[in-house]
Enzyme design. Structure first.
Site, PDB file in Angstrom:
ATOM      1  N   GLU A 162       0.852  -1.176   0.000  1.00 51.42           N
ATOM      2  CA  GLU A 162       0.000   0.000   0.000  1.00 51.42           C
ATOM      3  C   GLU A 162       0.886   1.223   0.000  1.00 51.42           C
ATOM      4  OE1 GLU A 162      -3.364   0.053   2.696  1.00 51.42           O
ATOM      5  OE2 GLU A 162      -2.942  -2.026   3.241  1.00 51.42           O
ATOM      6  N   GLY A 163       0.576   2.177  -0.850  1.00 47.65           N
ATOM      7  CA  GLY A 163       1.389   3.385  -0.899  1.00 47.65           C
ATOM      8  C   GLY A 163       0.839   4.349  -1.920  1.00 47.65           C
ATOM      9  N   GLY A 166      -2.778   4.067  -3.971  1.00 49.23           N
ATOM     10  CA  GLY A 166      -3.353   2.792  -4.362  1.00 49.23           C
ATOM     11  C   GLY A 166      -2.956   1.637  -3.471  1.00 49.23           C
ATOM     12  N   LYS A 182      -2.398  -2.716  -9.332  1.00 49.89           N
ATOM     13  CA  LYS A 182      -2.530  -1.534  -8.484  1.00 49.89           C
ATOM     14  C   LYS A 182      -3.921  -0.937  -8.668  1.00 49.89           C
ATOM     15  CE  LYS A 182      -0.523   2.949  -7.272  1.00 49.89           C
ATOM     16  NZ  LYS A 182       0.480   3.979  -7.594  1.00 49.89           N
ATOM     17  N   ASP A 280       9.829  11.775  -7.656  1.00 46.17           N
ATOM     18  CA  ASP A 280       9.721  11.070  -6.372  1.00 46.17           C
ATOM     19  C   ASP A 280      10.746   9.940  -6.293  1.00 46.17           C
ATOM     20  OD1 ASP A 280       8.718  10.716  -3.828  1.00 46.17           O
ATOM     21  OD2 ASP A 280       7.086   9.394  -4.460  1.00 46.17           O
TER      22      ASP A 280
END
Length: 442
Positions: A162-163, A166, A182, A280
């Site tokens: 989880e992140g 999604g 996802k 990111d």
């Protein structure tokens, strides 16, 4: 009749009392004591079964663990994994070739460009019109039913991460291939935005060091992306997880991961038009296969940068500790922001420390400040992760430390391109300034 009934009842009670107080062969205990012990045993067994079931359910929700001779780490990334294309598609792959300092076109490898225009439909039309699904011009359309079957109804037991926006499920398609699905969560339109961004950013390209996205599902409000399942976790887990007294990530493996990550980013920055700024870059977004090849993942925050633009102004997004200072203060984003983040990532790879760690002493909480201080104090050899059993050669170590310092230079114009970084990390004889010169320049 009444007296006779009372006499019978009294007789029965006396007989029952006699039986309960009679001695049994079991340890010469009274019958009532044996019964009490059996009742307690049954209660204890029931409690134990309840606790086991509860523990099993809880453990299924945790990330799966992969065993290693020196310890164990979670099995998969909390972000996403890569997938192989089910059908041969033309790709642009820099692959193993060295990237030149100025132009990726100098790479001597066979390259092919994906023909997005061959697809039917348009990229922005993600909804089905009822007559059948619309393609985005690449990859395969998966129906919601297919993905439900593959993930057993999106069972909590199949959650592998989880992140971001999604939840990632492990799934097995009808052809037996294992995938990561996802399921983007609806967060005020963010799911739709991330879906389009990931499709635009990486749906049309493939590179050995970039997570490959080949399938999708867009039915009603559902937005899902399908990737290959990778079962060796991510870099964050191997650097900071419980791996025992000796890290399986040797110096050579760490440099292999750094170089592969740099190649993937160089392709995004210098091999595509418009170029892609990931925005990111961090250790949890670097997935690893069984041969320690890195795969840059999670393009949900990526931005496309047109050739005529030197930057794009955007709301500051990213992960604390990795975001470049100029982007954090101005919101002006370009590829140099990724270069800075890569410099932090390389520091993390070398030292085994997190960018921000509040559990450390005051002078060591911020990785950049501590790292620079160690270099200025001529204690560069002490920054290497103590879990590395065989220390690197002085030359290899100094080269890596220098790349870190150049990537995080506060003067954006002095930061190297990702293609140059690949060359610097791979070449033993490239001309570079000494650490002393680099220190004095700062």
């Amino acid at each position: 009749m009444t007296v006779s009934g009372e006499t019978t009842q009294t007789s029965n009670n006396t007989s029952l009392s006699h039986k309960l107080t009679s001695t049994t062969p079991f340890l010469s205990l009274k019958l009532y004591a044996v019964i009490a012990i059996l009742v307690l045993c049954l209660l204890a067994a029931a409690l134990l079964i309840f606790l086991c079931v509860r523990t099993t359910r809880a453990s299924r929700k945790r990330k799966m663990r992969v065993k290693h001779s020196s310890g164990s780490i979670p099995l998969v990334s909390k972000e996403i994994a890569e997938i192989k294309s089910p059908s041969p598609r033309a790709v642009l792959d820099i692959g193993e070739g060295k990237i030149g300092n100025q132009n990726v076109k100098e790479v001597k490898e066979e390259m092919e460009i994906v023909d997005i225009e061959r697809g039917k439909g348009n990229r922005s039309g993600l909804e089905s019109d009822g007559s059948g699904p619309q393609n985005i011009g690449w990859g395969r359309w998966y129906s919601l039913k297919e993905l439900e079957i593959a993930t057993r109804g999106f069972s909590p037991e199949n959650v592998i991460g989880e992140g971001g926006y999604g939840v990632v499920f492990r799934g097995i398609l009808q052809d037996g291939s294992v995938v990561a699905v996802k399921n983007l969560l609806n967060n005020k339109g963010q799911a739709e935005t991330e879906f389009k961004v990931e499709v635009e950013a990486i749906g049309k390209v493939k590179h050995k060091n970039l997570v490959g996205l080949i399938g999708y599902c867009a039915e009603g409000a559902q937005r899902m992306l399908v990737y290959e399942y990778i079962d060796n976790g991510n870099l964050e887990q191997w650097l900071h997880g419980d791996v025992g007294p000796v890290s399986p990530l040797t110096w050579d493996i760490r440099m292999k991961i750094a170089v592969g990550t740099a190649k993937g980013l160089a392709y995004l920055h210098e091999g595509l038009e418009p170029k892609v700024v990931h925005r990111d870059i961090k250790s949890s977004n670097i997935l690893l296969d069984r041969k320690w090849n890195p795969k840059v993942s999670d393009f949900g925050l990526a931005k496309l940068l047109a050739p005529e633009s030197s930057y794009v102004t955007t709301r500051v997004m990213g992960t604390f500790g990795y975001v470049s200072p100029e982007y954090a203060s101005t919101g002006m984003l370009n590829e140099w922001s990724d270069v800075y983040s890569f410099g932090i990532l390389l520091m993390e790879i070398i030292t085994g420390r997190s960018p921000i760690d509040y559990s450390r002493p005051a002078g060591e909480m911020n990785l950049v400040d501590w790292f620079k201080g160690m270099i200025q104090s001529r204690r560069g050899e002490e920054v290497v992760d103590p879990l590395i059993e065989v220390q690197p050669s002085p030359r290899a170590m100094k080269r890596a430390l220098l790349v870190c310092l150049r990537c995080i230079d506060l003067d954006v114009n002095k930061r190297p391109k990702m293609g140059q970084i690949v060359h610097m990390l791979e070449a033993d004889d490239f001309p570079y300034r000494s650490l002393q010169e680099t220190r004095s320049a700062r």
